[in-house]
Design a protein around this motif. Structure first.
Motif, PDB file in Angstrom:
ATOM      1  N   TYR A  60       0.830  -1.202   0.000  1.00 22.30           N
ATOM      2  CA  TYR A  60       0.000   0.000   0.000  1.00 22.30           C
ATOM      3  C   TYR A  60       0.870   1.259   0.000  1.00 22.30           C
ATOM      4  O   TYR A  60       0.640   2.185  -0.773  1.00 22.30           O
ATOM      5  N   LYS A  61       1.866   1.273   0.863  1.00 22.09           N
ATOM      6  CA  LYS A  61       2.726   2.450   0.957  1.00 22.09           C
ATOM      7  C   LYS A  61       3.432   2.727  -0.365  1.00 22.09           C
ATOM      8  O   LYS A  61       3.520   3.879  -0.802  1.00 22.09           O
ATOM      9  N   ALA A  62       3.926   1.683  -1.010  1.00 17.33           N
ATOM     10  CA  ALA A  62       4.614   1.850  -2.292  1.00 17.33           C
ATOM     11  C   ALA A  62       3.646   2.340  -3.367  1.00 17.33           C
ATOM     12  O   ALA A  62       3.972   3.256  -4.142  1.00 17.33           O
ATOM     13  N   ALA A  63       2.462   1.761  -3.424  1.00 11.98           N
ATOM     14  CA  ALA A  63       1.465   2.167  -4.415  1.00 11.98           C
ATOM     15  C   ALA A  63       1.017   3.610  -4.180  1.00 11.98           C
ATOM     16  O   ALA A  63       0.863   4.387  -5.124  1.00 11.98           O
ATOM     17  N   TYR A  64       0.830   3.960  -2.915  1.00 13.11           N
ATOM     18  CA  TYR A  64       0.413   5.326  -2.564  1.00 13.11           C
ATOM     19  C   TYR A  64       1.488   6.331  -2.962  1.00 13.11           C
ATOM     20  O   TYR A  64       1.195   7.356  -3.578  1.00 13.11           O
ATOM     21  N   LYS A  65       2.725   6.017  -2.635  1.00 10.59           N
ATOM     22  CA  LYS A  65       3.838   6.905  -2.966  1.00 10.59           C
ATOM     23  C   LYS A  65       3.947   7.098  -4.485  1.00 10.59           C
ATOM     24  O   LYS A  65       4.108   8.218  -4.966  1.00 10.59           O
ATOM     25  N   ASN A  66       3.836   6.008  -5.232  1.00  9.09           N
ATOM     26  CA  ASN A  66       3.915   6.084  -6.690  1.00  9.09           C
ATOM     27  C   ASN A  66       2.760   6.886  -7.284  1.00  9.09           C
ATOM     28  O   ASN A  66       2.950   7.677  -8.211  1.00  9.09           O
ATOM     29  N   GLU A  67       1.576   6.682  -6.749  1.00 10.84           N
ATOM     30  CA  GLU A  67       0.403   7.409  -7.257  1.00 10.84           C
ATOM     31  C   GLU A  67       0.520   8.898  -6.973  1.00 10.84           C
ATOM     32  O   GLU A  67       0.222   9.730  -7.834  1.00 10.84           O
ATOM     33  N   LEU A  68       0.951   9.253  -5.763  1.00  9.35           N
ATOM     34  CA  LEU A  68       1.138  10.668  -5.428  1.00  9.35           C
ATOM     35  C   LEU A  68       2.178  11.311  -6.346  1.00  9.35           C
ATOM     36  O   LEU A  68       1.970  12.422  -6.843  1.00  9.35           O
ATOM     37  N   LYS A  69       3.262  10.614  -6.567  1.00 10.52           N
ATOM     38  CA  LYS A  69       4.327  11.125  -7.439  1.00 10.52           C
ATOM     39  C   LYS A  69       3.786  11.370  -8.844  1.00 10.52           C
ATOM     40  O   LYS A  69       4.031  12.423  -9.441  1.00 10.52           O
ATOM     41  N   TYR A  70       3.032  10.404  -9.359  1.00  5.35           N
ATOM     42  CA  TYR A  70       2.463  10.535 -10.699  1.00  5.35           C
ATOM     43  C   TYR A  70       1.499  11.720 -10.783  1.00  5.35           C
ATOM     44  O   TYR A  70       1.583  12.537 -11.700  1.00  5.35           O
ATOM     45  N   ILE A  71       0.605  11.832  -9.820  1.00  2.00           N
ATOM     46  CA  ILE A  71      -0.390  12.909  -9.852  1.00  2.00           C
ATOM     47  C   ILE A  71       0.278  14.271  -9.720  1.00  2.00           C
ATOM     48  O   ILE A  71      -0.098  15.221 -10.404  1.00  2.00           O
ATOM     49  N   LYS A  72       1.269  14.377  -8.850  1.00  2.00           N
ATOM     50  CA  LYS A  72       1.976  15.653  -8.692  1.00  2.00           C
ATOM     51  C   LYS A  72       2.661  16.057  -9.990  1.00  2.00           C
ATOM     52  O   LYS A  72       2.693  17.237 -10.337  1.00  2.00           O
ATOM     53  N   GLN A  73       3.206  15.085 -10.719  1.00  2.00           N
ATOM     54  CA  GLN A  73       3.842  15.380 -12.002  1.00  2.00           C
ATOM     55  C   GLN A  73       2.815  15.855 -13.022  1.00  2.00           C
ATOM     56  O   GLN A  73       3.063  16.798 -13.776  1.00  2.00           O
ATOM     57  N   VAL A  74       1.671  15.207 -13.037  1.00  2.00           N
ATOM     58  CA  VAL A  74       0.628  15.556 -13.999  1.00  2.00           C
ATOM     59  C   VAL A  74       0.030  16.919 -13.685  1.00  2.00           C
ATOM     60  O   VAL A  74      -0.139  17.757 -14.586  1.00  2.00           O
ATOM     61  N   LEU A  75      -0.293  17.161 -12.428  1.00  2.00           N
ATOM     62  CA  LEU A  75      -0.931  18.414 -12.043  1.00  2.00           C
ATOM     63  C   LEU A  75       0.059  19.569 -11.944  1.00  2.00           C
ATOM     64  O   LEU A  75      -0.323  20.720 -12.115  1.00  2.00           O
TER      65      LEU A  75
END
Length: 59
Positions: free
Chosen positions: A5-20
């Motif tokens: 969960y922690k790894a998936a959450y970290k990756n998702e946050l990183k992706y969204i921050k890059q997109v936004l």
């Protein structure tokens, strides 16, 4: 499961921050937490079903 969960959450946050390209609001962060958890639950349920049905997954 917690480390997954922690790894998936970290990756998702990183992706969204890059997109936004801007900081996330508290509501957006909560939504990311929920979405990541939901995806992991769905993945686990599908893998359990595949196992119960003795299906093989090919790459």
């Amino acid at each position: 499961m917690l480390s997954e969960y922690k790894a998936a959450y970290k990756n998702e946050l990183k992706y969204i921050k890059q997109v936004l390209d801007q900081p996330l609001t508290e509501e957006q962060i909560f939504n990311v937490e929920y979405i990541v958890l939901q995806r992991l639950i769905e993945k686990k349920l599908l893998l359990n079903l595949v196992d119960e049905l003795n299906l093989k997954i090919r790459a």
